[in-house]
Design a protein around this motif. Structure first.
Motif: not given
Lengths: 369, 129
Positions: A164-170, A223-229, A215-216, A157-159
């Protein structure tokens, strides 16, 4: 004075609760540890892990040098493959656990714990071996971990990542790709510390904020959100991943901590080999076990573990497991303790809580999906 | 039990006075600092408590804290709802998330507690550390 990652302001703006960790001001939580934990287990979360250290080793002997410095087999890696490993001292105990990225015969990247970056850098420089150059790239590199079953969807989903979307996917587990995105050199690896499907992105610090926000923003539908330590710790705990300062330290060998799979004793030489061979021959003094405590009190690091009333070890990490809804612990106990030992108790603030041994990992996620 | 009408301890409990009964809970600051609360242990109704004695345990995912009694007296009621659903305390520490009610044996003990303004000042000092 604590350092700030390139994403510090972003965390403050999004309401992150900031704590000092390993010399960095880091977000410990945003919406709450349990909610963040569940988000990563079921959707996708973004972690700022820019505090991690990146040490580059280059030169004609880069691979041989790294192979000598760590316990796992760097020489056997293919280009663009990664291994998890530990770096031991001569005593065969753990100076750090780390990832080794093999770029080529003449270039590898070590990704080390923030708390140990300086120590490992000094340790590597003390190893006089072959023709290599060692450089600390930490300050210039930001690192974002994208973790959760929807991680692939987020990249799609990120421009920024369109090319590299296809490479990342696989991308297979423990492999990485490099790409030039709008002029910036970026590394994307299929790695993580949560037990879920995930990736880690290394990019120039100057580019971090724009990519993080994108990305956010684009990931919101997934459902993306930042996650803490805080959730980073509970997420690594459930799949039984070691954390330096808990399961691993300079008084613990990787064989004790259940990491014999990253110790290649058949390699002809590496730092700590003699001590580890001797330990293997005589048997390790301790081993890492999983424990489930009765009731709802939570064992914490340092709580004594007893068998039949006799102290036989200590908790290395303990938490309430958000996924399993129970207090669980990892502990280093004497090797003589049988796997199905009965009469285990954990001393939680003066009270002997009955506990039973449970196999590690406590939880298996989507990491291999 | 709005914060402005409560007294506070250095250990971040709040007290709301209803005649000779003290309603006791933990402050919003404490519930936020602790993070997600997963287990609460309270004294039983009828128990005698002394001012600033540890009388309960609050387990959060990452950490644990003790509950201290801001006053001396007898526990007359506990909030079973927060024992069954500890997350209520994170959501609503000053109202639904109350912990216990104590019939005070000496209400002059309240004099040593912080007012709301004093507590805010105290929190400011903590942040500066």
């Amino acid at each position: 004075m604590a350092q700030k990652t390139p994403l510090y302001e972003a965390h403050v703006e999004r309401g992150g609760r900031i704590v000092e960790f390993a010399g960095f001001l880091m977000p410990v939580s945003f919406e709450g540890i349990v909610a963040e934990h569940e988000r990563v287990r079921t959707k996708v979360g973004l972690f700022d892990v820019s505090h991690m250290g990146e040490i580059e080793i280059t030169g004609p002997d880069a691979v041989a040098f790294a192979d000598y410095a760590v316990t796992n087999n760097v020489a056997a890696l293919e280009h663009h493959q990664i291994c998890y490993t530990v770096c031991c001292g001569e005593r065969g105990t753990v100076l750090d656990d780390l990832l080794v990225y093999r770029f080529s015969d003449e270039s590898v990247l070590l990704v080390v714990n923030a708390v140990n970056t300086g120590k490992i850098l000094a340790h590597l420089k003390s190893i006089r071996r072959g023709d290599v150059e060692i450089r600390d790239l930490t300050a210039g590199i930001a690192q974002i971990a994208v973790q959760g079953p929807a991680a692939r969807d987020l990249f799609a989903s990120c421009p920024t990542f369109a090319s590299v979307a296809a490479q990342v996917k696989h991308l297979p587990y423990y492999r990485f790709l490099t790409a030039r995105l709008d002029g910036d050199e970026v590394i994307i690896s299929r790695t993580g510390y949560t037990g879920e499907l995930g990736f880690e992105v290394y990019l120039p610090a100057s580019r971090a904020r724009a990519v993080w926000d994108e990305m956010l923003d684009r990931g919101k539908v997934h459902g993306a959100a930042p996650i803490g330590l805080g959730a980073r710790d509970t997420l690594r705990f459930e799949p039984g991943y070691c954390l330096y300062g808990h399961e691993l330290d300079e008084n613990t060998s990787p064989l004790e901590a259940g990491l014999s799979w990253v110790v290649k004793l058949k390699k002809e030489e590496f730092v700590g080999r003699d001590a580890l061979l001797a330990e293997k021959a005589r048997g390790s003094a301790r081993r890492l076990v999983g424990l489930a405590a009765e009731g709802r009190r939570v064992p914490r690091q340092g709580c004594a573990v007893s068998i039949g009333g006799r102290v036989a070890g200590a908790v290395t990490s303990g938490t309430f497991s958000p996924t399993l809804r129970a207090p669980l612990a990892m502990a280093l106990v004497e090797s003589s303790v049988p796997k199905d030992a009965e009469g285990i108790t954990i001393d939680v603030r003066g009270e002997a809580l009955p506990a039973k041994a449970v196999p590690l990992p406590f939880y298996k996620g989507t990491v291999n999906d | 039990m709005v914060p402005e009408d409560c007294l506070f301890t250095k250990e971040h409990e709040w007290v709301y006075r209803e005649g000779d009964v003290a309603v006791i809970g933990i402050s919003e600051y404490a519930s936020t600092e602790l993070g997600d609360i997963v287990y609460i242990e309270l004294p039983e109704a009828g128990a005698a408590v002394q001012q600033m004695d540890p009388i309960g345990t609050i387990e959060a995912v990452k950490t644990v804290a003790e509950l201290f009694s801001p006053v001396s007296g007898e526990v007359i009621e506990i909030n079973q709802a927060i024992v069954d659903h500890p997350e209520i305390v994170n959501r609503d520490p000053h109202d639904e998330g109350w912990f216990i009610k104590v019939r005070m044996s000496d209400s002059s003990e309240l004099d040593v507690l912080f007012s709301h303004d004093e507590y805010q000042e105290y929190l400011g000092e903590q942040e500066d550390d």
